[in-house]
Design a protein around this motif. Structure first.
Motif, PDB file in Angstrom:
ATOM      1  N   ARG A   1       0.884  -1.467   0.019  1.00  0.00           N
ATOM      2  CA  ARG A   1      -0.167   0.085   0.076  1.00  0.00           C
ATOM      3  C   ARG A   1       0.548   1.501   0.125  1.00  0.00           C
ATOM      4  O   ARG A   1       2.216   1.390   0.384  1.00  0.00           O
ATOM      5  CB  ARG A   1      -0.804   0.342   0.912  1.00  0.00           C
ATOM      6  CG  ARG A   1      -1.977  -1.182   1.205  1.00  0.00           C
ATOM      7  CD  ARG A   1      -2.978  -0.915   2.089  1.00  0.00           C
ATOM      8  NE  ARG A   1      -4.094  -2.568   1.966  1.00  0.00           N
ATOM      9  CZ  ARG A   1      -4.835  -2.346   1.743  1.00  0.00           C
ATOM     10  NH1 ARG A   1      -5.560  -1.131   1.347  1.00  0.00           N
ATOM     11  NH2 ARG A   1      -5.601  -3.159   2.019  1.00  0.00           N
ATOM     12  N   PRO A   2      -0.253   1.921  -0.218  1.00  0.00           N
ATOM     13  CA  PRO A   2      -0.994   2.584  -0.565  1.00  0.00           C
ATOM     14  C   PRO A   2      -1.450   1.906  -2.404  1.00  0.00           C
ATOM     15  O   PRO A   2      -1.947   2.646  -2.590  1.00  0.00           O
ATOM     16  CB  PRO A   2      -1.243   4.213  -0.587  1.00  0.00           C
ATOM     17  CG  PRO A   2       0.532   4.641  -1.578  1.00  0.00           C
ATOM     18  CD  PRO A   2       1.216   3.426  -0.457  1.00  0.00           C
ATOM     19  N   ALA A   3      -0.342   1.489  -2.881  1.00  0.00           N
ATOM     20  CA  ALA A   3      -0.548   1.359  -4.178  1.00  0.00           C
ATOM     21  C   ALA A   3      -1.715   0.151  -4.301  1.00  0.00           C
ATOM     22  O   ALA A   3      -2.209  -0.535  -3.318  1.00  0.00           O
ATOM     23  CB  ALA A   3       0.548   0.315  -4.461  1.00  0.00           C
ATOM     24  N   ARG A   4      -2.209  -0.685  -5.484  1.00  0.00           N
ATOM     25  CA  ARG A   4      -3.226  -1.049  -5.806  1.00  0.00           C
ATOM     26  C   ARG A   4      -2.919  -2.257  -6.851  1.00  0.00           C
ATOM     27  O   ARG A   4      -2.727  -1.317  -8.052  1.00  0.00           O
ATOM     28  CB  ARG A   4      -4.572  -0.941  -5.601  1.00  0.00           C
ATOM     29  CG  ARG A   4      -5.271  -0.425  -4.918  1.00  0.00           C
ATOM     30  CD  ARG A   4      -6.195   0.605  -4.410  1.00  0.00           C
ATOM     31  NE  ARG A   4      -6.680   0.814  -5.882  1.00  0.00           N
ATOM     32  CZ  ARG A   4      -7.079   0.890  -6.485  1.00  0.00           C
ATOM     33  NH1 ARG A   4      -8.233  -0.032  -6.246  1.00  0.00           N
ATOM     34  NH2 ARG A   4      -7.530   1.371  -7.854  1.00  0.00           N
ATOM     35  N   LEU A   5      -3.198  -3.684  -6.999  1.00  0.00           N
ATOM     36  CA  LEU A   5      -3.321  -4.528  -7.879  1.00  0.00           C
ATOM     37  C   LEU A   5      -5.068  -4.498  -8.441  1.00  0.00           C
ATOM     38  O   LEU A   5      -5.901  -4.516  -8.029  1.00  0.00           O
ATOM     39  CB  LEU A   5      -3.029  -5.581  -8.183  1.00  0.00           C
ATOM     40  CG  LEU A   5      -2.501  -6.307  -8.805  1.00  0.00           C
ATOM     41  CD1 LEU A   5      -1.399  -6.185  -9.002  1.00  0.00           C
ATOM     42  CD2 LEU A   5      -2.817  -8.398  -8.333  1.00  0.00           C
ATOM     43  N   THR A   6      -4.364  -3.292 -10.179  1.00  0.00           N
ATOM     44  CA  THR A   6      -6.368  -4.014 -10.589  1.00  0.00           C
ATOM     45  C   THR A   6      -5.806  -4.610 -11.630  1.00  0.00           C
ATOM     46  O   THR A   6      -7.213  -4.459 -12.416  1.00  0.00           O
ATOM     47  CB  THR A   6      -6.749  -2.058 -10.809  1.00  0.00           C
ATOM     48  OG1 THR A   6      -5.080  -2.195 -12.097  1.00  0.00           O
ATOM     49  CG2 THR A   6      -6.537  -0.422  -9.916  1.00  0.00           C
ATOM     50  N   GLY A   7      -5.145  -5.460 -12.442  1.00  0.00           N
ATOM     51  CA  GLY A   7      -5.603  -6.667 -13.535  1.00  0.00           C
ATOM     52  C   GLY A   7      -3.912  -7.381 -12.743  1.00  0.00           C
ATOM     53  O   GLY A   7      -3.036  -7.350 -12.786  1.00  0.00           O
ATOM     54  N   PHE A   8      -4.645  -8.254 -13.345  1.00  0.00           N
ATOM     55  CA  PHE A   8      -4.160  -9.923 -13.000  1.00  0.00           C
ATOM     56  C   PHE A   8      -4.046 -10.452 -13.498  1.00  0.00           C
ATOM     57  O   PHE A   8      -5.299 -11.202 -14.546  1.00  0.00           O
ATOM     58  CB  PHE A   8      -3.641 -11.041 -11.552  1.00  0.00           C
ATOM     59  CG  PHE A   8      -3.156 -11.445 -11.199  1.00  0.00           C
ATOM     60  CD1 PHE A   8      -1.396 -11.566 -11.468  1.00  0.00           C
ATOM     61  CD2 PHE A   8      -3.384 -12.582 -11.172  1.00  0.00           C
ATOM     62  CE1 PHE A   8      -0.692 -12.362 -10.726  1.00  0.00           C
ATOM     63  CE2 PHE A   8      -2.584 -13.960 -10.902  1.00  0.00           C
ATOM     64  CZ  PHE A   8      -1.019 -13.654 -10.885  1.00  0.00           C
ATOM     65  N   GLU A   9      -3.523 -10.778 -15.160  1.00  0.00           N
ATOM     66  CA  GLU A   9      -3.580 -12.014 -16.409  1.00  0.00           C
ATOM     67  C   GLU A   9      -2.650 -13.061 -16.150  1.00  0.00           C
ATOM     68  O   GLU A   9      -1.198 -13.093 -15.253  1.00  0.00           O
ATOM     69  CB  GLU A   9      -3.740 -11.275 -17.243  1.00  0.00           C
ATOM     70  CG  GLU A   9      -4.680 -10.711 -17.235  1.00  0.00           C
ATOM     71  CD  GLU A   9      -4.752  -9.517 -18.277  1.00  0.00           C
ATOM     72  OE1 GLU A   9      -3.960  -9.391 -19.278  1.00  0.00           O
ATOM     73  OE2 GLU A   9      -5.834  -8.497 -17.894  1.00  0.00           O
ATOM     74  N   THR A  10      -2.504 -13.831 -16.711  1.00  0.00           N
ATOM     75  CA  THR A  10      -1.447 -15.538 -16.781  1.00  0.00           C
ATOM     76  C   THR A  10       0.007 -14.121 -17.594  1.00  0.00           C
ATOM     77  O   THR A  10       1.247 -14.816 -17.410  1.00  0.00           O
ATOM     78  CB  THR A  10      -1.717 -16.163 -18.235  1.00  0.00           C
ATOM     79  OG1 THR A  10      -1.647 -15.445 -19.373  1.00  0.00           O
ATOM     80  CG2 THR A  10      -2.954 -17.435 -17.587  1.00  0.00           C
ATOM     81  N   ASP A  11       0.234 -13.533 -18.028  1.00  0.00           N
ATOM     82  CA  ASP A  11       1.185 -12.864 -19.309  1.00  0.00           C
ATOM     83  C   ASP A  11       1.134 -11.473 -18.547  1.00  0.00           C
ATOM     84  O   ASP A  11       2.754 -10.778 -18.978  1.00  0.00           O
ATOM     85  CB  ASP A  11       0.973 -12.717 -19.976  1.00  0.00           C
ATOM     86  CG  ASP A  11       0.131 -11.324 -20.940  1.00  0.00           C
ATOM     87  OD1 ASP A  11      -0.721 -11.177 -20.019  1.00  0.00           O
ATOM     88  OD2 ASP A  11      -0.146 -11.243 -22.265  1.00  0.00           O
ATOM     89  N   GLY A  12       0.355 -11.246 -17.360  1.00  0.00           N
ATOM     90  CA  GLY A  12       1.673 -10.022 -16.703  1.00  0.00           C
ATOM     91  C   GLY A  12       0.640  -9.833 -15.743  1.00  0.00           C
ATOM     92  O   GLY A  12      -0.422 -10.097 -14.957  1.00  0.00           O
ATOM     93  N   PHE A  13       0.348  -7.455 -15.347  1.00  0.00           N
ATOM     94  CA  PHE A  13      -0.452  -7.449 -14.485  1.00  0.00           C
ATOM     95  C   PHE A  13      -0.689  -5.863 -14.292  1.00  0.00           C
ATOM     96  O   PHE A  13      -0.191  -4.824 -15.112  1.00  0.00           O
ATOM     97  CB  PHE A  13       0.008  -7.604 -12.837  1.00  0.00           C
ATOM     98  CG  PHE A  13       1.555  -7.454 -12.707  1.00  0.00           C
ATOM     99  CD1 PHE A  13       1.773  -5.666 -11.501  1.00  0.00           C
ATOM    100  CD2 PHE A  13       2.450  -8.081 -12.851  1.00  0.00           C
ATOM    101  CE1 PHE A  13       2.282  -5.600 -11.722  1.00  0.00           C
ATOM    102  CE2 PHE A  13       4.113  -7.380 -12.435  1.00  0.00           C
ATOM    103  CZ  PHE A  13       4.255  -6.733 -11.833  1.00  0.00           C
ATOM    104  N   THR A  14      -1.315  -5.071 -13.584  1.00  0.00           N
ATOM    105  CA  THR A  14      -1.159  -3.994 -13.573  1.00  0.00           C
ATOM    106  C   THR A  14      -2.026  -2.991 -12.182  1.00  0.00           C
ATOM    107  O   THR A  14      -2.100  -3.882 -12.323  1.00  0.00           O
ATOM    108  CB  THR A  14      -2.731  -3.622 -14.073  1.00  0.00           C
ATOM    109  OG1 THR A  14      -2.796  -4.100 -15.439  1.00  0.00           O
ATOM    110  CG2 THR A  14      -3.160  -1.998 -14.922  1.00  0.00           C
ATOM    111  N   VAL A  15      -0.759  -2.358 -12.048  1.00  0.00           N
ATOM    112  CA  VAL A  15      -0.869  -1.638 -10.699  1.00  0.00           C
ATOM    113  C   VAL A  15      -0.696  -0.428 -10.993  1.00  0.00           C
ATOM    114  O   VAL A  15      -0.631   0.606 -11.627  1.00  0.00           O
ATOM    115  CB  VAL A  15       1.097  -2.094 -10.004  1.00  0.00           C
ATOM    116  CG1 VAL A  15       1.117  -0.912  -8.275  1.00  0.00           C
ATOM    117  CG2 VAL A  15       1.251  -2.942  -9.760  1.00  0.00           C
ATOM    118  N   ASP A  16      -2.096   0.731  -9.803  1.00  0.00           N
ATOM    119  CA  ASP A  16      -2.408   2.196  -9.300  1.00  0.00           C
ATOM    120  C   ASP A  16      -1.695   2.190  -8.621  1.00  0.00           C
ATOM    121  O   ASP A  16      -1.461   1.644  -7.561  1.00  0.00           O
ATOM    122  CB  ASP A  16      -3.558   1.399  -9.252  1.00  0.00           C
ATOM    123  CG  ASP A  16      -4.353   3.404  -9.209  1.00  0.00           C
ATOM    124  OD1 ASP A  16      -3.549   4.316 -10.354  1.00  0.00           O
ATOM    125  OD2 ASP A  16      -5.446   3.392  -8.078  1.00  0.00           O
TER     126      ASP A  16
END
Length: 83
Positions: A4-19
């Protein structure tokens, strides 16, 4: 999965997205790979000493990281950065 304070906003087999709401370095509890590449956002992605993924940025925003195969990446120890 991310400090925190970052948030994981996407998670897929080939990667991820963090806000990321503020500049800093954030541990992401996804195992590091030399194939991680920053696809969107201004950040660096690398490996922590204990094998997790680390995302660093000087500006807030969304960072998208994807696995992209590259023969040379396997030998590199430097983080991948995109500005």
């Amino acid at each position: 999965m991310v400090e925190r304070p970052a948030r994981l906003t996407g998670f897929e087999t080939d990667g991820f997205t963090v806000d990321i709401p503020q500049p800093g370095t954030y541990r992401v509890r996804i195992r590091a790979t030399p194939y991680w590449k920053v696809e969107r956002g201004s950040a660096c992605v690398g490996r922590t000493g204990d094998g997790w993924t680390e995302v660093s940025t000087d500006v807030p925003g969304e960072v998208e990281v994807r696995a992209r195969f590259s023969p040379g990446a396997r030998l590199a120890d430097d983080p991948d950065c995109r500005t």
